[in-house]
Design an enzyme around this catalytic site. Structure first.
Site, PDB file in Angstrom:
ATOM      1  N   CYS A 168      87.570   7.037  60.179  1.00 56.18           N
ATOM      2  CA  CYS A 168      86.256   6.917  60.819  1.00 56.18           C
ATOM      3  C   CYS A 168      86.244   7.672  62.149  1.00 56.18           C
ATOM      4  CB  CYS A 168      85.919   5.447  61.045  1.00 56.18           C
ATOM      5  SG  CYS A 168      86.032   4.429  59.554  1.00 56.18           S
ATOM      6  N   ARG A 210      80.815  35.082  25.144  1.00 53.89           N
ATOM      7  CA  ARG A 210      79.441  35.535  25.282  1.00 53.89           C
ATOM      8  C   ARG A 210      79.342  37.048  25.019  1.00 53.89           C
ATOM      9  NH1 ARG A 210      73.960  34.807  25.105  1.00 53.89           N
ATOM     10  NH2 ARG A 210      72.899  35.757  26.892  1.00 53.89           N
ATOM     11  N   HIS A 230      82.670  44.318  29.894  1.00 56.06           N
ATOM     12  CA  HIS A 230      81.860  45.044  30.869  1.00 56.06           C
ATOM     13  C   HIS A 230      82.596  45.076  32.205  1.00 56.06           C
ATOM     14  CE1 HIS A 230      78.470  45.231  28.142  1.00 56.06           C
ATOM     15  NE2 HIS A 230      78.457  43.909  28.023  1.00 56.06           N
ATOM     16  N   ILE A 249      81.491   8.535  55.942  1.00 59.72           N
ATOM     17  CA  ILE A 249      82.797   7.898  55.815  1.00 59.72           C
ATOM     18  C   ILE A 249      83.172   7.760  54.337  1.00 59.72           C
ATOM     19  CG2 ILE A 249      84.187   5.887  56.408  1.00 59.72           C
ATOM     20  CD1 ILE A 249      83.157   7.633  58.792  1.00 59.72           C
ATOM     21  N   THR A 250      84.204   8.467  53.934  1.00 61.71           N
ATOM     22  CA  THR A 250      84.659   8.461  52.547  1.00 61.71           C
ATOM     23  C   THR A 250      85.297   7.121  52.190  1.00 61.71           C
ATOM     24  OG1 THR A 250      85.040  10.841  52.618  1.00 61.71           O
ATOM     25  CG2 THR A 250      86.143   9.622  50.871  1.00 61.71           C
ATOM     26  N   GLU A 307      85.768  17.918  57.379  1.00 64.82           N
ATOM     27  CA  GLU A 307      87.064  18.111  58.045  1.00 64.82           C
ATOM     28  C   GLU A 307      87.111  19.413  58.841  1.00 64.82           C
ATOM     29  OE1 GLU A 307      90.826  17.031  56.485  1.00 64.82           O
ATOM     30  OE2 GLU A 307      89.946  15.745  54.962  1.00 64.82           O
ATOM     31  N   GLY A 308      86.034  19.695  59.533  1.00 65.20           N
ATOM     32  CA  GLY A 308      85.947  20.900  60.345  1.00 65.20           C
ATOM     33  C   GLY A 308      85.260  22.015  59.584  1.00 65.20           C
ATOM     34  N   THR A 309      84.047  22.363  59.992  1.00 62.80           N
ATOM     35  CA  THR A 309      83.295  23.410  59.292  1.00 62.80           C
ATOM     36  C   THR A 309      84.048  24.737  59.345  1.00 62.80           C
ATOM     37  OG1 THR A 309      82.095  24.125  61.266  1.00 62.80           O
ATOM     38  CG2 THR A 309      81.132  22.291  59.993  1.00 62.80           C
TER      39      THR A 309
END
Length: 378
Positions: A123, A267, A277, A156-157, A362-364
């Protein structure tokens, strides 16, 4: 310099891969669609020794090295990043105790996680203090042998299912980061309330809530470190956890790459499989190259910790590069699938949604670049 996994590490990798393939993947779409907590999947992870990986064996944990943990993390997120985040949350929450707790605190606050399936939450983040941790508004006031905590935490996970919370609060707002202190809140004491689960874009199997602390009392014995050491404890914790977060990106990217290769082989357009391709070949080559590069960066950041060395720069390299890489790879996977990639019946749109969160939590990616620049100029 050794690039080969040991026999034990390969066995660990295979065990985690089997769990991800046979237990997680068959139910991943269901938990993503319903956004419900995958307790049954986590119970199986606990039984297999894939929970509480960072806790030392003398306190009932699995006691894996940092490198071993990243090997497992890749397989877990290959299965489902939301489930992986839920599994690793205990390690994140308990790392402050592992790194800075006293012997008594480690025995008292870690050992019971080995007895049964239990969850713990980290937290730190607040509505006004995400990247700007020094602006923390949650306070801790000492009264005799207790601290009284007031404030709110967000994102909060496992917060709605946790039975223990590692909480950061300031003992003096005027001191900014020098006032931040770390506490462990046991159980669900009076004054602790949990909000509803956040309806997220991706990693929807992971429980994410806000918490409110209203005169929550915590014994002084549950303060980790000294007053004012909380910021340093939080940063050391994130240095230790970033390799795992970075490896979540690798697992997502590897899944996207594998799905893309399979689909491109089946495909057909203009009378031949689209893998023939050159445009598709180049996209898949870039996916594979960057996934492998992120894996190597992450291995290095974990290896440094196992050597007892500081890894702040390398862990930020790994987290930032891997998070941005996973978003690009997952987006390209949707492009390989074309219109089908945008439909939930196919697997790659989930990977794209799951990858986005790793650029944020956890920090951008932007904060990681600030850390990198600061480290380079030290």
């Amino acid at each position: 310099m050794e690039f080969q996994l040991t026999e034990d590490q390969r066995a660990l990798q295979q065990a985690a891969r089997k769990y991800a393939r046979e237990v997680v993947r068959p139910k991943a779409a269901h938990y993503d669609e319903t956004a419900t907590f995958p307790r049954d999947l986590l119970a199986t992870a606990f039984e297999l020794g894939l929970l509480n990986m960072a806790a030392p064996t003398e306190y009932g944990g699995v006691g894996l090295s940092h490198l071993d943990q990243t090997i497992v993390a890749e397989e877990l997120s290959w299965g489902c990043a939301g489930v992986a985040t839920s599994i690793i949350a205990n390690d994140l929450a308990n790392l402050p105790i592992i790194l800075h707790g006293s012997e008594d605190q480690k025995k008292r606050l870690l050992s019971h996680f080995a007895e049964r399936l239990k969850f713990s939450s980290f937290c730190l983040t607040e509505p006004e203090a995400g990247s700007d941790v020094a602006n923390m508004q949650t306070t801790a006031r000492r009264e005799g042998d207790e601290y009284v905590i007031n404030g709110a935490k967000c994102f909060i996970t496992n917060g709605g299912h946790a039975e223990q919370y590692t909480v950061f609060a300031t003992v003096d707002k005027t001191k900014k980061h020098k006032g931040i202190t770390c506490f462990v809140v046991e159980g669900r004491p009076k004054g602790l309330s949990v909000s509803k689960h956040e309806n997220k874009m991706g990693q929807r199997a992971s429980d994410t809530v806000s918490l409110t602390f209203e005169d929550v009392r915590v014994p002084v014995a549950n303060r980790i470190g000294e007053e004012g050491q909380g910021f340093a404890i939080a940063m050391a914790t994130l240095d230790n956890s970033r390799p795992l977060t970075a490896m979540f990106s690798v697992g997502i990217a590897r899944a996207a790459l594998e799905h893309s290769m399979e689909y491109a082989s089946q495909r057909k357009t203009f009378g031949k499989p689209i893998i023939e391709h050159q445009a598709i070949q180049f996209m898949i080559a870039d996916m594979a190259m960057n996934t492998h590069a992120a894996r190597m960066l992450t291995y290095e950041s974990a290896w440094l910790l196992d050597q007892g060395q500081r890894n702040t720069l390398q862990s930020s390299y790994a987290k930032s590069f891997a998070a941005d890489m996973a978003m690009k790879v997952a987006t390209d996977a949707v492009q390989v699938y074309g219109g089908y990639g945008y439909i939930k019946e196919y697997p790659v749109e989930k990977l794209m949604r799951d990858a986005k969160l790793i650029q944020v939590y956890e920090g951008t990616s932007q904060v990681q670049r600030l850390v990198i620049a600061k480290e380079l100029f030290r």
